[in-house]
Design an enzyme around this catalytic site. Structure first.
Site, PDB file in Angstrom:
ATOM      1  N   GLU A 111      12.724  38.221  -0.902  1.00 50.28           N
ATOM      2  CA  GLU A 111      13.568  37.627  -1.949  1.00 50.28           C
ATOM      3  C   GLU A 111      13.878  38.662  -3.022  1.00 50.28           C
ATOM      4  O   GLU A 111      14.991  38.720  -3.546  1.00 50.28           O
ATOM      5  CB  GLU A 111      12.862  36.419  -2.586  1.00 50.28           C
ATOM      6  CG  GLU A 111      13.733  35.622  -3.552  1.00 50.28           C
ATOM      7  CD  GLU A 111      13.729  36.106  -4.995  1.00 50.28           C
ATOM      8  OE1 GLU A 111      14.578  35.648  -5.771  1.00 50.28           O
ATOM      9  OE2 GLU A 111      12.897  36.967  -5.363  1.00 50.28           O
ATOM     10  N   GLU A 112      12.881  39.475  -3.370  1.00 51.43           N
ATOM     11  CA  GLU A 112      13.032  40.413  -4.484  1.00 51.43           C
ATOM     12  C   GLU A 112      14.076  41.483  -4.216  1.00 51.43           C
ATOM     13  O   GLU A 112      14.539  42.147  -5.134  1.00 51.43           O
ATOM     14  CB  GLU A 112      11.683  41.083  -4.804  1.00 51.43           C
ATOM     15  CG  GLU A 112      10.600  40.113  -5.270  1.00 51.43           C
ATOM     16  CD  GLU A 112      10.837  39.571  -6.671  1.00 51.43           C
ATOM     17  OE1 GLU A 112      11.834  39.958  -7.313  1.00 51.43           O
ATOM     18  OE2 GLU A 112      10.011  38.760  -7.130  1.00 51.43           O
TER      19      GLU A 112
ATOM     20  N   HIS B  28       6.845  40.994 -12.772  1.00 55.77           N
ATOM     21  CA  HIS B  28       7.229  42.349 -12.327  1.00 55.77           C
ATOM     22  C   HIS B  28       6.555  43.447 -13.141  1.00 55.77           C
ATOM     23  O   HIS B  28       7.046  44.572 -13.176  1.00 55.77           O
ATOM     24  CB  HIS B  28       8.759  42.560 -12.346  1.00 55.77           C
ATOM     25  CG  HIS B  28       9.514  41.615 -11.450  1.00 55.77           C
ATOM     26  ND1 HIS B  28      10.813  41.823 -11.075  1.00 55.77           N
ATOM     27  CD2 HIS B  28       9.136  40.463 -10.833  1.00 55.77           C
ATOM     28  CE1 HIS B  28      11.214  40.830 -10.277  1.00 55.77           C
ATOM     29  NE2 HIS B  28      10.212  39.991 -10.121  1.00 55.77           N
TER      30      HIS B  28
ATOM     31  N   ASP C  14      10.350  28.991  -8.021  1.00 55.42           N
ATOM     32  CA  ASP C  14      10.428  30.403  -8.398  1.00 55.42           C
ATOM     33  C   ASP C  14      10.850  30.549  -9.853  1.00 55.42           C
ATOM     34  O   ASP C  14      11.321  31.608 -10.262  1.00 55.42           O
ATOM     35  CB  ASP C  14      11.423  31.107  -7.452  1.00 55.42           C
ATOM     36  CG  ASP C  14      11.222  32.612  -7.388  1.00 55.42           C
ATOM     37  OD1 ASP C  14      10.182  33.094  -7.862  1.00 55.42           O
ATOM     38  OD2 ASP C  14      12.117  33.303  -6.866  1.00 55.42           O
TER      39      ASP C  14
ATOM     40  N   ASP D 108       7.077  37.843  -0.775  1.00 58.16           N
ATOM     41  CA  ASP D 108       7.064  39.246  -1.216  1.00 58.16           C
ATOM     42  C   ASP D 108       6.871  39.331  -2.719  1.00 58.16           C
ATOM     43  O   ASP D 108       7.163  38.386  -3.463  1.00 58.16           O
ATOM     44  CB  ASP D 108       8.359  39.968  -0.806  1.00 58.16           C
ATOM     45  CG  ASP D 108       9.615  39.401  -1.469  1.00 58.16           C
ATOM     46  OD1 ASP D 108       9.738  38.162  -1.539  1.00 58.16           O
ATOM     47  OD2 ASP D 108      10.457  40.196  -1.913  1.00 58.16           O
TER      48      ASP D 108
ATOM     49  N   ASP E 167       4.717  35.788  -9.160  1.00 55.77           N
ATOM     50  CA  ASP E 167       6.082  35.746  -8.630  1.00 55.77           C
ATOM     51  C   ASP E 167       6.026  36.292  -7.213  1.00 55.77           C
ATOM     52  O   ASP E 167       6.038  37.493  -7.028  1.00 55.77           O
ATOM     53  CB  ASP E 167       6.995  36.586  -9.519  1.00 55.77           C
ATOM     54  CG  ASP E 167       8.432  36.598  -9.041  1.00 55.77           C
ATOM     55  OD1 ASP E 167       8.749  35.835  -8.108  1.00 55.77           O
ATOM     56  OD2 ASP E 167       9.217  37.379  -9.586  1.00 55.77           O
TER      57      ASP E 167
ATOM     58  N   HIS F 285       8.822  32.481  -2.017  1.00 57.10           N
ATOM     59  CA  HIS F 285       8.887  33.773  -1.317  1.00 57.10           C
ATOM     60  C   HIS F 285       7.532  34.478  -1.340  1.00 57.10           C
ATOM     61  O   HIS F 285       6.804  34.390  -2.325  1.00 57.10           O
ATOM     62  CB  HIS F 285      10.018  34.657  -1.853  1.00 57.10           C
ATOM     63  CG  HIS F 285       9.915  35.096  -3.285  1.00 57.10           C
ATOM     64  ND1 HIS F 285       9.281  36.261  -3.659  1.00 57.10           N
ATOM     65  CD2 HIS F 285      10.381  34.551  -4.430  1.00 57.10           C
ATOM     66  CE1 HIS F 285       9.380  36.415  -4.976  1.00 57.10           C
ATOM     67  NE2 HIS F 285      10.035  35.380  -5.472  1.00 57.10           N
TER      68      HIS F 285
HETATM   69 ZN   LIG Z   1      10.501  35.293  -7.564  1.00 57.46          ZN
END
Ligand SMILES: [Zn+2]
Length: 418
Positions: free
Chosen positions: A178-179, A384, A201, A83, A144, A81
């Protein structure tokens, strides 16, 4: 240790991480943010330049491409992903490479207070001698999932340049959002056209995940009776008091995220809004097993009915909505994709780890929609947040893993895929 992909992976991650592509759960558009198109269009262009076929940005803003097979075999898909997580600042990411990590504390140029220490992060202590990439202290890194993107772009470039490597047709997909749980639509399995697929991921080296939560969400609405408080005796029904009763009656000591782990499920209140006349409570329900998830829904409904019975003048409704399902329900019927990845992993000298994911992935929804899709490691850590980091050599192992999987899937690398 693999060396041949290190520099390319480092260069790609640094370049992709510098591009802001954060998603936004409050936006109704697809993709949720325009800036994700900067990454998607760049990848579309790069895939075309390195010779991928059928390169396309779909109606759902997914970049798809084909690596033509060099031998017959099933079509294997790979997803990452574009994003980055909405939970932390992702604007102005300044990736930094630490060559040959020395095992000490890592400090950050833009936040002198911040420390990434091997004592607190034992996985970091295993990475002495590795080249590590971090952000500068005020943003997340976005490994990520730009680690996943970098791994797939490196694999694609390598396969297109080395047509003597025997593999079947491969489809690549780079997804947005995705997030915020909106990366996979029911259309994606058709656009991808793969017999089975993998998301890149996962986190630590060895992770091959094929179990996620099954997930529903619930919305409780409470309508009270509103009247001027000075004239309210015997008439007012305060929705806030009823909401408090519901919250108080739901299990707190046994079934919330803060008291559960491993294979235990939970009921989690995410939002509570309103006032004396109307209240809305939002919850998410999570378990690995369907029976337990349904029991959670029944419990929430029962609590609402019980509180409703204490106050017939109020109107309490409870709606439960489907989110995603544990991919194991489908994968356990045919473990081929998982077994291929596990075999490939062992051949790299790594013992595979299959820990149930206490959340969902793009693969959970893709599997439910018909394309079996386990999740593979990328090396990303502390995601994150400002401590996010990744080892270039871990990414190189993930690249080797994917290269081995596509050869095994075509039955051309020792064991037949069966
Ligand atoms: Zn991810």
């Amino acid at each position: 240790m693999q060396k041949k992909f290190d520099q390319e992976l480092e260069d790609r991650l640094v370049r992709y991480a510098s591009i802001d592509s954060q998603s936004d759960e409050n936006s109704p558009t697809t993709p949720s943010t325009e800036i994700q198109l900067n990454m998607l269009n760049l990848l579309k262009q790069e895939l075309t330049e390195i010779g991928a076929q059928d390169v396309e940005l779909t109606g759902d803003s997914v970049v798809v491409a084909t690596i033509p097979g060099t031998v017959p075999g099933p079509t294997v898909g790979f997803l990452a992903h574009v994003d980055t997580a909405p939970q932390f600042n992702a604007t102005g990411v300044k990736p930094r490479v630490i060559k040959g990590y020395n095992g000490g504390d890592i400090s950050f140029p833009d936040d002198p207070e911040l420390v990434l220490s091997p004592e607190e992060h034992p996985y970091l202590a295993e990475k002495i001698g590795h080249d590590l990439i971090t952000a500068s202290g005020t943003t997340l890194l976005g490994a990520d999932d730009k680690a996943g993107v970098s791994i797939l772009m490196t694999m694609t470039r390598h396969l297109l340049e080395n047509k003597d490597i025997p593999h079947g047709p491969i489809r690549i997909a780079f997804t947005p959002d995705e997030e915020i749980g909106r990366g996979v639509t029911e259309q994606l399995p058709k656009d991808l056209g793969a017999d089975f697929a993998y998301t890149l991921d996962g986190q630590e080296v060895g992770e091959i995940e094929y179990e996620s939560f099954s997930a529903d969400r619930a919305v409780i609405r409470i309508e009270g009776v509103s009247i001027h408080p000075g004239l309210a005796k015997g008439k007012m029904v305060n929705a806030a008091h009823l909401a408090a009763k519901i919250v108080q009656t739901l299990p707190q000591a046994t079934m919330t995220p803060e008291v559960t782990d491993g294979r235990e499920g939970f009921i989690h209140i995410t939002d509570m809004n309103g006032g004396s006349s109307e209240m809305e409570i939002k919850l998410i329900l999570r378990d690995f097993e369907m029976e337990a998830l349904e029991a959670q829904g029944d419990l929430v409904r029962q609590v609402c009915a019980t509180v409703q019975a204490t106050e017939p003048r109020a109107v309490i409704t409870c709606e439960i909505y489907h989110q995603y399902r544990n991919m194991r329900y489908w994968l356990e019927k045919d473990m081929t994709p998982v077994d291929l990845a596990r075999d490939a992993c062992r051949e790299l000298g790594i013992e595979p780890l299959s820990v149930p994911i206490r959340g969902g992935t793009d693969g959970s929804r893709l599997t439910e929609f018909g394309t079996p899709c386990p999740n593979l490691f990328t090396g990303m850590q502390c995601i994150h947040g400002p401590l996010e980091w990744v080892s270039v050599q871990d990414m190189a192992l993930a690249t080797e893993l994917c290269l081995s999987v596509v050869q095994k899937a075509a039955g051309t690398d020792g064991n037949s895929a069966g």
